[in-house]
Design a protein around this motif. Structure first.
Motif, PDB file in Angstrom:
ATOM      1  N   GLY A  11      -8.646  11.289   1.617  1.00 36.73           N
ATOM      2  CA  GLY A  11      -7.338  11.340   0.959  1.00 36.73           C
ATOM      3  C   GLY A  11      -6.417  10.314   1.604  1.00 36.73           C
ATOM      4  N   ILE A  12      -5.126  10.417   1.316  1.00 37.28           N
ATOM      5  CA  ILE A  12      -4.202   9.393   1.812  1.00 37.28           C
ATOM      6  C   ILE A  12      -4.082   9.423   3.338  1.00 37.28           C
ATOM      7  CG2 ILE A  12      -2.060  10.752   1.513  1.00 37.28           C
ATOM      8  CD1 ILE A  12      -2.518   6.961   0.991  1.00 37.28           C
ATOM      9  N   ALA A  13      -4.228  10.609   3.956  1.00 34.93           N
ATOM     10  CA  ALA A  13      -4.137  10.679   5.416  1.00 34.93           C
ATOM     11  C   ALA A  13      -5.309   9.920   6.037  1.00 34.93           C
ATOM     12  CB  ALA A  13      -4.128  12.134   5.878  1.00 34.93           C
ATOM     13  N   LEU A  42      -4.127   8.116  -5.659  1.00 32.38           N
ATOM     14  CA  LEU A  42      -2.764   8.621  -5.511  1.00 32.38           C
ATOM     15  C   LEU A  42      -2.694  10.007  -6.165  1.00 32.38           C
ATOM     16  CD1 LEU A  42      -0.893   5.305  -6.458  1.00 32.38           C
ATOM     17  CD2 LEU A  42      -1.765   6.010  -4.228  1.00 32.38           C
ATOM     18  N   ARG A  43      -2.979  11.012  -5.364  1.00 28.78           N
ATOM     19  CA  ARG A  43      -3.101  12.379  -5.878  1.00 28.78           C
ATOM     20  C   ARG A  43      -1.870  12.839  -6.675  1.00 28.78           C
ATOM     21  NH1 ARG A  43      -7.140  15.333  -4.540  1.00 28.78           N
ATOM     22  NH2 ARG A  43      -7.623  14.432  -2.523  1.00 28.78           N
ATOM     23  N   TYR A  60      -6.015   4.373  -8.145  1.00 28.91           N
ATOM     24  CA  TYR A  60      -6.597   4.152  -6.818  1.00 28.91           C
ATOM     25  C   TYR A  60      -5.568   3.570  -5.840  1.00 28.91           C
ATOM     26  CZ  TYR A  60     -11.152   5.286  -8.675  1.00 28.91           C
ATOM     27  OH  TYR A  60     -12.199   5.955  -9.233  1.00 28.91           O
ATOM     28  N   ALA A  61      -5.709   3.947  -4.563  1.00 26.90           N
ATOM     29  CA  ALA A  61      -4.758   3.508  -3.542  1.00 26.90           C
ATOM     30  C   ALA A  61      -4.948   2.035  -3.176  1.00 26.90           C
ATOM     31  CB  ALA A  61      -4.918   4.369  -2.292  1.00 26.90           C
ATOM     32  N   ALA A  62      -6.150   1.486  -3.434  1.00 28.00           N
ATOM     33  CA  ALA A  62      -6.411   0.086  -3.067  1.00 28.00           C
ATOM     34  C   ALA A  62      -7.397  -0.516  -4.063  1.00 28.00           C
ATOM     35  CB  ALA A  62      -7.001   0.030  -1.660  1.00 28.00           C
ATOM     36  N   LYS A  63      -7.470  -1.842  -4.051  1.00 26.70           N
ATOM     37  CA  LYS A  63      -8.428  -2.511  -4.949  1.00 26.70           C
ATOM     38  C   LYS A  63      -9.859  -2.168  -4.508  1.00 26.70           C
ATOM     39  CE  LYS A  63      -5.673  -6.576  -5.918  1.00 26.70           C
ATOM     40  NZ  LYS A  63      -5.263  -7.561  -4.923  1.00 26.70           N
ATOM     41  N   ASP A  64     -10.812  -2.321  -5.441  1.00 29.47           N
ATOM     42  CA  ASP A  64     -12.204  -1.973  -5.151  1.00 29.47           C
ATOM     43  C   ASP A  64     -12.742  -2.655  -3.899  1.00 29.47           C
ATOM     44  OD1 ASP A  64     -12.384  -0.299  -7.188  1.00 29.47           O
ATOM     45  OD2 ASP A  64     -13.652  -1.560  -8.486  1.00 29.47           O
ATOM     46  N   ASN A  65     -12.341  -3.927  -3.704  1.00 31.56           N
ATOM     47  CA  ASN A  65     -12.934  -4.678  -2.577  1.00 31.56           C
ATOM     48  C   ASN A  65     -12.235  -4.414  -1.235  1.00 31.56           C
ATOM     49  OD1 ASN A  65     -10.581  -5.960  -3.093  1.00 31.56           O
ATOM     50  ND2 ASN A  65     -11.476  -7.993  -3.510  1.00 31.56           N
ATOM     51  N   THR A 129      -7.769  17.861  -7.837  1.00 31.18           N
ATOM     52  CA  THR A 129      -8.620  16.674  -7.802  1.00 31.18           C
ATOM     53  C   THR A 129      -8.720  16.021  -9.187  1.00 31.18           C
ATOM     54  OG1 THR A 129     -10.571  17.952  -8.361  1.00 31.18           O
ATOM     55  CG2 THR A 129     -10.069  17.748  -6.015  1.00 31.18           C
ATOM     56  N   VAL A 130      -9.287  14.824  -9.213  1.00 33.79           N
ATOM     57  CA  VAL A 130      -9.522  14.129 -10.487  1.00 33.79           C
ATOM     58  C   VAL A 130     -10.400  14.986 -11.381  1.00 33.79           C
ATOM     59  CG1 VAL A 130     -10.772  12.187 -11.494  1.00 33.79           C
ATOM     60  CG2 VAL A 130      -9.181  11.785  -9.636  1.00 33.79           C
TER      61      VAL A 130
END
Ligand SMILES: Cc1cc2nc3c(=O)[nH]c(=O)nc-3n(C[C@H](O)[C@H](O)[C@H](O)COP(=O)(O)OP(=O)(O)OC[C@H]3O[C@@H](n4cnc5c(N)ncnc54)[C@H](O)[C@@H]3O)c2cc1C
Length: 396
Positions: A11-13, A42-43, A60-65, A129-130
Motif C-alpha cells: 500500500g502507500i505506506a 491510490l486507494r 496507480y501511484a507510479a508509472k509501470d517502469n 480493495t480494487v
C-alpha cells in the motif's frame, strides 16, 4: 554486499518506505510483498471514481517502469504467513522464504465487519480493495436499492456514486448525527439536509437488528422494527489494523502494532508504518499518516544511528461527494474553552466579491465555521466552495 530491506505490504505506506530507502541508500536490495495482485494504487480513489469511467491505469501511484527503474522487487499476490525474527526471514503463502536485515511492517488495515446477524449473506459488501470495487460495481449494475451501514465519508462517497447511477440509496448511521467526530452539530445538520435534498435517505441514531433474506440479502431491519429493502448492503463501519503476523511473531501489539516515536517496533530490526501502526500520535487511518510514516520508517531503516522523529501535521477531512465541497480540520467541536464563529459568503451578485452575512441569514453558498481556543484559530469547517482550504494552516 548490499543491505536487504524487506517491506511487508504494498500500500502507500510500503511504497513510501521503498521510495525513501532507495533515496537514502542507492545500493540497497529492496523487496516489497503484497497480498493484492496489484502495483501500489491510490486507494482513496476507489470511493471517488465514477463507476462507468473507472480505469485501473489511472489510479496507480507510479508509472509501470517505476519499480524497475528504482530496482524494487515487487512480489504481488502473495501473503506473509510468518515472521521468524531469530532467523531474520519472512515466510510467504507459496512456501518461499525472504531474508531481511531490516523489515518494514506495513500491512495496513482491513474493513471491520460488525457481528450483525445476516452479515455473511450474498451482496453484503465492503470496500477496501480494487477487487471489492469491481464486485460492488458488478452488483450495482442490476440493483435498484442500496443501503449503506455507516454514514462516514467513505459510506457517503459510495452512496453518491450509486445514487448517480439511479439507485435509491439509504444511509443508516448509529451515531446521533453524520460525521460526528469531524463536524460540529450545525455543520452536521446542514450536511444532512443537503443529502436529503438530493433524495438520498438518511437515518441517524439507528440500531441494526439483522440483514434479511435467504441466501442473498434483501434488506435491513432495525431494532425498532423499521425495514429498508435493498439488493445491496454495504458495510462501511471502520477498519481494524492488520496485526496477526506481527503478534504471532512476538512483536508487541495492542489495537495496532506498537511503535516508538521513530516507528521502531519492539524488535529493533522491524519498523512499522501506515494504518497498522499504534504510536503516540493517534492513527486516523488516513492517507497522509500512512504516506508520511512510510517515508519516516524507510529513512530510519537506513539511518539507524541518526533516526528522524515521526511528525505529521493536521489530518484535514475532505468530502468530495453529494455535489457539495466539505472540508474540516483541527478541533471542530464547541467544547469547553473553544469559541466558534460562523460566517457565510455568497458569490451570487459579484463573483469576485465575497461578502459576510449574519449567521442566521445563511443561504448555503459557502459556510465557514472557525474555532478558537484562547483567541487562537484551532479548527475550521468549510462547506460549499472549499477553495479557501489552501490557506488553512498545516498545524494549528
Ligand atoms: C474506499 C476508501 C477511501 C478512502 N478515502 C480516503 C480519503 O479520502 N482520504 C484519506 O486520507 N484516506 C482515505 N482512505 C484511507 C487510506 O486509503 C488509507 O489510510 C491508506 O491507504 C493506508 O495505507 P497503508 O499502506 O497503511 O495500508 P493499505 O493501503 O491497507 O495497504 C496494506 C497492504 O498490505 C496488504 N496485506 C495485508 N495483509 C497482508 C499479508 N498478510 N501479506 C501480504 N500483504 C498483506 C494489503 O492487501 C494491502 O495491499 C480511504 C480508504 C478506502 C478503503
Amino acid at each position: 554486499m548490499s543491505d536487504k530491506y524487506l517491506i511487508l505490504g504494498s500500500g502507500i505506506a510500503g511504497f513510501s518506505a521503498a521510495s525513501a530507502i532507495r533515496r537514502e541508500d542507492p545500493s540497497a536490495d529492496i523487496t516489497m510483498v503484497g497480498a493484492e495482485n496489484e502495483k501500489t494504487y491510490l486507494r482513496p480513489l476507489l470511493s471517488k471514481t465514477d463507476f462507468a469511467r473507472f480505469r485501473k491505469n489511472n489510479i496507480y501511484a507510479a508509472k509501470d517502469n517505476w519499480y524497475e527503474e528504482n530496482r524494487i522487487n515487487l512480489i504481488k499476490g502473495r501473503c506473509v504467513t510468518e515472521i521468524d525474527r531469530d532467523k531474520h526471514i519472512v515466510k510467504l503463502d507459496d512456501g518461499t522464504v525472504r531474508p531481511y536485515k531490516k523489515c518494514i511492517y506495513a500491512l495496513g488495515a482491513s474493513c471491520f465487519v460488525p457481528p450483525i446477524p445476516g452479515k455473511d449473506k450474498k451482496s453484503v459488501l465492503t470496500l477496501r480493495t480494487v477487487r471489492d470495487f469491481h464486485n460492488l460495481r458488478r452488483k450495482a449494475m442490476t440493483a435498484e436499492r442500496a443501503v449503506f451501514i455507516g454514514g462516514g465519508i467513505i459510506g457517503m462517497e459510495m452512496a453518491w456514486e450509486l445514487h448517480k447511477m439511479g439507485i435509491h440509496c439509504t444511509i443508516l448511521e448509529a451515531a446521533p448525527r453524520l460525521m460526528a467526530r469531524q463536524l460540529d452539530e450545525e455543520a452536521s445538520e446542514r450536511l444532512r439536509s443537503h443529502i436529503e435534498g438530493i433524495d438520498i435517505e438518511c437515518h441517524t441514531g439507528v440500531q441494526i437488528s439483522e440483514l434479511t433474506g435467504e441466501e442473498a440479502v434483501t434488506g435491513v431491519r432495525l431494532l425498532d422494527g423499521r425495514t429498508f429493502p435493498a439488493e445491496i448492503v454495504v458495510l462501511s463501519t471502520g477498519v481494524r489494523p492488520v496485526i496477526i503476523p506481527a503478534k504471532e511473531s512476538g512483536i508487541q501489539c495492542d489495537r495496532g502494532v506498537l511503535a516508538d516515536e521513530y516507528l521502531v517496533t519492539s524488535d529493533p530490526d522491524i519498523l512499522t508504518a501506515g494504518d497498522c501502526v499504534q504510536c503516540s500520535i493517534p492513527n486516523p487511518g488516513l492517507w497522509k499518516f500512512a504516506k508520511v510514516s512510510g517515508d519516516t520508517a524507510g529513512y530510519n531503516a537506513v539511518h539507524t544511528d541518526d533516526m528522524r522523529l515521526f511528525r505529521v501535521g493536521n489530518f484535514p477531512v475532505i468530502l468530495t461527494a453529494m455535489g457539495i465541497g466539505l472540508f474540516a480540520s483541527g478541533s471542530t467541536q464547541e467544547e469547553d474553552g473553544i469559541i466558534a464563529e460562523v460566517s457565510c459568503f455568497s458569490h451570487s451578485e459579484d463573483q469576485n466579491h465575497m461578502f459576510r452575512v449574519n449567521h442566521n441569514e445563511c443561504g448555503m453558498q459557502t459556510y465557514r465555521k472557525s474555532f478558537y481556543r484562547d483567541g487562537k484559530l484551532c479548527g475550521i469547517v468549510l462547506m460549499g466552495d472549499i477553495s479557501e482550504m489552501r490557506n488553512v494552516p498545516v498545524t494549528f
